[in-house]
Scaffold this motif. Structure first.
Motif, PDB file in Angstrom:
ATOM      1  N   ARG A  48      40.420  52.226  58.440  1.00  0.00           N
ATOM      2  CA  ARG A  48      39.721  52.697  57.001  1.00  0.00           C
ATOM      3  C   ARG A  48      38.948  54.091  57.865  1.00  0.00           C
ATOM      4  O   ARG A  48      38.739  54.783  56.618  1.00  0.00           O
ATOM      5  CB  ARG A  48      38.508  51.703  57.159  1.00  0.00           C
ATOM      6  N   TYR A  59      39.090  58.322  56.397  1.00  0.00           N
ATOM      7  CA  TYR A  59      38.063  59.459  55.010  1.00  0.00           C
ATOM      8  C   TYR A  59      37.368  59.963  56.055  1.00  0.00           C
ATOM      9  O   TYR A  59      36.556  61.193  55.781  1.00  0.00           O
ATOM     10  CB  TYR A  59      37.198  58.242  54.497  1.00  0.00           C
ATOM     11  N   ASP A  67      33.133  55.621  46.074  1.00  0.00           N
ATOM     12  CA  ASP A  67      32.577  56.634  45.258  1.00  0.00           C
ATOM     13  C   ASP A  67      31.541  57.514  45.647  1.00  0.00           C
ATOM     14  O   ASP A  67      31.009  58.621  45.233  1.00  0.00           O
ATOM     15  CB  ASP A  67      32.575  55.620  44.131  1.00  0.00           C
ATOM     16  N   LEU A  68      30.905  56.655  46.751  1.00  0.00           N
ATOM     17  CA  LEU A  68      29.716  57.642  47.544  1.00  0.00           C
ATOM     18  C   LEU A  68      29.627  58.665  48.125  1.00  0.00           C
ATOM     19  O   LEU A  68      29.826  59.610  48.546  1.00  0.00           O
ATOM     20  CB  LEU A  68      28.767  56.432  48.609  1.00  0.00           C
ATOM     21  N   SER A 117      25.311  53.490  52.948  1.00  0.00           N
ATOM     22  CA  SER A 117      26.436  53.287  53.861  1.00  0.00           C
ATOM     23  C   SER A 117      26.750  53.958  54.834  1.00  0.00           C
ATOM     24  O   SER A 117      26.195  54.875  55.020  1.00  0.00           O
ATOM     25  CB  SER A 117      27.268  54.026  52.333  1.00  0.00           C
ATOM     26  N   ARG A 118      27.212  53.507  55.791  1.00  0.00           N
ATOM     27  CA  ARG A 118      27.508  53.874  56.869  1.00  0.00           C
ATOM     28  C   ARG A 118      29.155  55.217  56.771  1.00  0.00           C
ATOM     29  O   ARG A 118      28.193  56.149  57.295  1.00  0.00           O
ATOM     30  CB  ARG A 118      27.813  52.989  57.881  1.00  0.00           C
ATOM     31  N   GLY A 119      30.082  55.413  56.463  1.00  0.00           N
ATOM     32  CA  GLY A 119      30.716  55.759  55.884  1.00  0.00           C
ATOM     33  C   GLY A 119      30.081  57.415  54.876  1.00  0.00           C
ATOM     34  O   GLY A 119      30.353  58.284  55.637  1.00  0.00           O
ATOM     35  N   ASP A 155      29.958  43.082  61.332  1.00  0.00           N
ATOM     36  CA  ASP A 155      30.582  42.224  62.358  1.00  0.00           C
ATOM     37  C   ASP A 155      30.719  41.154  63.375  1.00  0.00           C
ATOM     38  O   ASP A 155      30.946  40.902  64.243  1.00  0.00           O
ATOM     39  CB  ASP A 155      31.567  44.150  63.197  1.00  0.00           C
ATOM     40  N   ILE A 185      28.971  42.830  52.241  1.00  0.00           N
ATOM     41  CA  ILE A 185      29.804  44.460  52.732  1.00  0.00           C
ATOM     42  C   ILE A 185      30.985  44.407  52.462  1.00  0.00           C
ATOM     43  O   ILE A 185      31.858  45.165  52.856  1.00  0.00           O
ATOM     44  CB  ILE A 185      28.822  44.558  54.041  1.00  0.00           C
TER      45      ILE A 185
HETATM   46  C1  LIG Z   1      34.729  52.591  60.834  1.00  0.00           C
HETATM   47  C2  LIG Z   1      33.980  51.194  60.769  1.00  0.00           C
HETATM   48  O1  LIG Z   1      32.917  51.407  61.617  1.00  0.00           O
HETATM   49  N1  LIG Z   1      33.975  50.593  60.178  1.00  0.00           N
HETATM   50  C3  LIG Z   1      32.545  49.252  59.682  1.00  0.00           C
HETATM   51  C4  LIG Z   1      31.828  49.731  58.795  1.00  0.00           C
HETATM   52  O2  LIG Z   1      32.772  50.178  57.467  1.00  0.00           O
HETATM   53  P1  LIG Z   1      32.124  51.522  56.191  1.00  0.00           P
HETATM   54  O3  LIG Z   1      32.626  52.353  57.395  1.00  0.00           O
HETATM   55  O4  LIG Z   1      32.903  51.307  55.052  1.00  0.00           O
HETATM   56  O5  LIG Z   1      30.756  50.511  56.323  1.00  0.00           O
HETATM   57  P2  LIG Z   1      30.005  51.569  55.024  1.00  0.00           P
HETATM   58  O6  LIG Z   1      28.478  50.918  55.023  1.00  0.00           O
HETATM   59  O7  LIG Z   1      30.653  52.836  54.434  1.00  0.00           O
HETATM   60  O8  LIG Z   1      30.320  50.748  53.730  1.00  0.00           O
HETATM   61  C5  LIG Z   1      29.425  49.586  53.253  1.00  0.00           C
HETATM   62  C6  LIG Z   1      30.048  48.650  51.564  1.00  0.00           C
HETATM   63  O9  LIG Z   1      30.124  49.447  50.571  1.00  0.00           O
HETATM   64  C7  LIG Z   1      30.906  50.192  50.260  1.00  0.00           C
HETATM   65  N2  LIG Z   1      30.996  51.004  49.492  1.00  0.00           N
HETATM   66  C8  LIG Z   1      31.616  52.477  50.811  1.00  0.00           C
HETATM   67  C9  LIG Z   1      31.170  53.493  50.672  1.00  0.00           C
HETATM   68  C10 LIG Z   1      31.893  54.383  49.659  1.00  0.00           C
HETATM   69  O10 LIG Z   1      31.477  54.662  49.004  1.00  0.00           O
HETATM   70  N3  LIG Z   1      31.457  52.740  47.808  1.00  0.00           N
HETATM   71  C11 LIG Z   1      30.850  51.463  48.122  1.00  0.00           C
HETATM   72  O11 LIG Z   1      31.474  50.786  47.683  1.00  0.00           O
HETATM   73  C12 LIG Z   1      32.250  49.553  51.275  1.00  0.00           C
HETATM   74  O12 LIG Z   1      33.367  49.126  50.257  1.00  0.00           O
HETATM   75  C13 LIG Z   1      31.364  47.983  52.006  1.00  0.00           C
HETATM   76  O13 LIG Z   1      32.144  47.093  50.696  1.00  0.00           O
HETATM   77  O14 LIG Z   1      29.813  49.360  58.828  1.00  0.00           O
HETATM   78  C14 LIG Z   1      30.764  48.079  57.987  1.00  0.00           C
HETATM   79  C15 LIG Z   1      29.871  47.515  58.196  1.00  0.00           C
HETATM   80  O15 LIG Z   1      28.804  47.371  58.705  1.00  0.00           O
HETATM   81  C16 LIG Z   1      31.700  47.015  59.233  1.00  0.00           C
HETATM   82  O16 LIG Z   1      32.384  45.530  58.783  1.00  0.00           O
HETATM   83  C17 LIG Z   1      32.509  47.864  59.270  1.00  0.00           C
HETATM   84  O17 LIG Z   1      33.890  47.482  60.456  1.00  0.00           O
END
Ligand SMILES: CC(=O)N[C@H]1[C@@H](OP(=O)(O)OP(=O)(O)OC[C@H]2O[C@@H](n3ccc(=O)[nH]c3=O)[C@H](O)[C@@H]2O)O[C@H](CO)[C@@H](O)[C@@H]1O
Ligand SMILES: C=C(OP(=O)(O)O)C(=O)O
Length: 427
Positions: free
Chosen positions: A96, A99, A128-129, A167-169, A311, A333
């Motif tokens: 994952r 990115y 998208d974010l 969003s963490r990512g 998690d 999530i």
């Molecule tokens: C590599 C890593 O650290 N992975 C963790 C990270 O995932 P991850 O980095 O995906 O977590 P995000 O907080 O970014 O995403 C959370 C949710 O938002 C959605 N989303 C995210 C970005 C975006 O552009 N659009 C969107 O819709 C994702 O699909 C997901 O459903 O945090 C999650 C929530 O704590 C954990 O379960 C994952 O183990």
């Protein structure tokens, strides 16, 4: 070599003879490693775990021509960016966090071409974010069936972004893009998980002043950086796993090198289930012989500061099966996770009522029986291992490569607490 199938002899209390030090964290390590080639100065990252996803990210950075090398348990990153050529990055589809590579690639080559993020099959992995973040920096993104391309823009000045949710990512993407673009960042509604706070501290150490003020992250991406040494913190999810393993089997564990605040609302959840988990300075311990009455648990994953990390939720579900009460679980999530987790726990005889794809309830206590089950993703894998340790008798767990994606040697750590786990020798 790691075998993919094990037999777990369950029903024995897991007890640590000495204080356990957690293995460094995959999810805190991934953003730090991705940040190293972004900061423009030499960086040494200590305590890099060798879980599969971490190794995949390092290999991807090397294939992308970024100047990083693993020396022992450290990653050495030099500021001279590209060797001039990006190789085949198709294996990015395996994780994952691929990115997280985008900012470093934009810094080195002005463009990033990557396949869509993969990893665990636990729901849609939207970006998208991320694209929205890059657009705020003046970058342009195009998407296709197999992947996406981001091309660097040339805008200047402070970048202000308000995320629609934490969003963490997207928070990691914004912070890394700011240092690569050398621009000030004002990010409203940032993710404030321990993994992101670790990254922000690391950027501070590299000379980029960064501070959270209530609901905003301020980052001086245009500051003068200095060479830095970072350290990947211990894995909060492994800590949670060991606490649940000791609690669920009637054992005892003391864990050191812990930042109790990183566990968020996980420790209060243990208290709700009647377990006397005690946090000290850098420690957490749990002795199941001091267990009290349990109450109804609500364990719903949440991205708000201090909320329950998604998690942790599968671990708490296994623990709650053994405790009296009506317990509610939710993970919107990772909306595909329950679809994997619940059928695997059902194999152990767990009765869990599905309320929706992302919510379920269970009434405890329930006795688990040994089963044959599969680690379909990292956290389902750890949850079925826990169920197998609880169920008295022999369980067979397949698919452990999934667990190895997130954990360097979880089976070894559990074995050091007395877990009786046998690897299947291939015929
Ligand atoms: C590599 C890593 O650290 N992975 C963790 C990270 O995932 P991850 O980095 O995906 O977590 P995000 O907080 O970014 O995403 C959370 C949710 O938002 C959605 N989303 C995210 C970005 C975006 O552009 N659009 C969107 O819709 C994702 O699909 C997901 O459903 O945090 C999650 C929530 O704590 C954990 O379960 C994952 O183990
Ligand atoms: C789902 C997880 O990670 P990733 O987002 O990297 O797949 C996880 O660590 O459980």
């Amino acid at each position: 070599m790691l075998q993919d199938t094990v037999t777990v002899h369950g029903g024995y209390a897991l007890t640590s003879p000495a204080t356990v030090t957690p293995t460094p964290s995959k999810n805190a390590g991934l953003p730090l490693l991705a940040a190293a080639p972004c900061v423009g100065v030499p960086v040494l990252v200590h305590s890099v775990p060798s879980s599969t996803d971490i190794r995949t990210l390092v290999e991807l950075m090397q294939t992308a021509g970024l100047s990083v090398a693993i020396e022992g348990r450290s990653l050495v990153s030099s500021p001279e960016h590209a060797r001039g050529m990006v190789g085949d990055l198709s294996s990015a589809v395996r994780i994952r966090a691929s990115y997280y590579l985008v900012p470093a690639l934009l810094g080195a080559y002005g463009r990033a071409d990557l396949p869509w993020p993969g990893g665990c099959d636990i729901g849609q992995r939207a970006m998208d974010l991320h694209f929205w973040v890059y657009a705020a920096f003046g970058d342009s993104s195009t998407t296709g069936i197999g992947g996406y391309t981001v091309e660097a823009g040339s805008a200047v000045g402070t970048v202000r972004i308000e995320l629609p949710f934490r969003s963490r990512g997207a928070t990691v993407a914004a912070a890394l893009r700011a240092v690569v673009a050398r621009r000030r960042l004002v990010l409203v509604w940032p993710n404030r998980s321990p993994e992101v706070e670790t990254l922000v501290n690391a950027l501070n150490l590299a000379g980029y002043p960064a501070v959270f003020d209530d609901d905003t992250l301020y980052l001086e991406g245009d500051a003068a950086p200095t060479a830095a040494q970072w350290r990947v913190p211990g894995d909060k999810i492994e800590i949670g796993t060991l606490l649940c393993a000791a609690a669920a089997t009637g054992g005892r564990v003391r864990i050191g090198a812990v930042e109790p605040a990183h566990l968020g609302s996980f420790v209060p959840a243990l208290h709700t289930l009647g377990f006397d988990a005690v946090t000290g300075i850098g420690t957490v311990e749990l002795d199941a012989s001091r267990t009290g009455l349990s109450a109804d648990l609500v364990a719903v994953a949440d991205l708000e500061p201090g909320g329950l990390d998604a998690d942790f939720e599968p671990l708490l579900m296994v623990l709650a099966l053994g405790r009296a009460g009506h317990h509610l679980f939710g993970d919107a999530i990772n909306p595909g996770r329950h679809g994997h987790l619940l059928p695997q726990l059902a194999r152990f005889g767990a009765h869990i009522t599905t309320e929706s794809a992302v919510r379920c309830r269970l009434r405890g206590p329930q006795a688990l029986r040994p089963a044959q089950a599969r680690a379909t993703d990292i956290r389902t894998g750890v949850a079925v291992l826990l169920a197998a340790l609880v169920a008295p008798g022999e369980s067979r767990i397949e698919g452990l490569a999934q667990v190895a994606r997130g954990h360097e040697d979880l089976l070894g750590v559990l074995s050091s607490l007395g877990a009786y786990i046998q690897h299947e020798v291939p015929a």
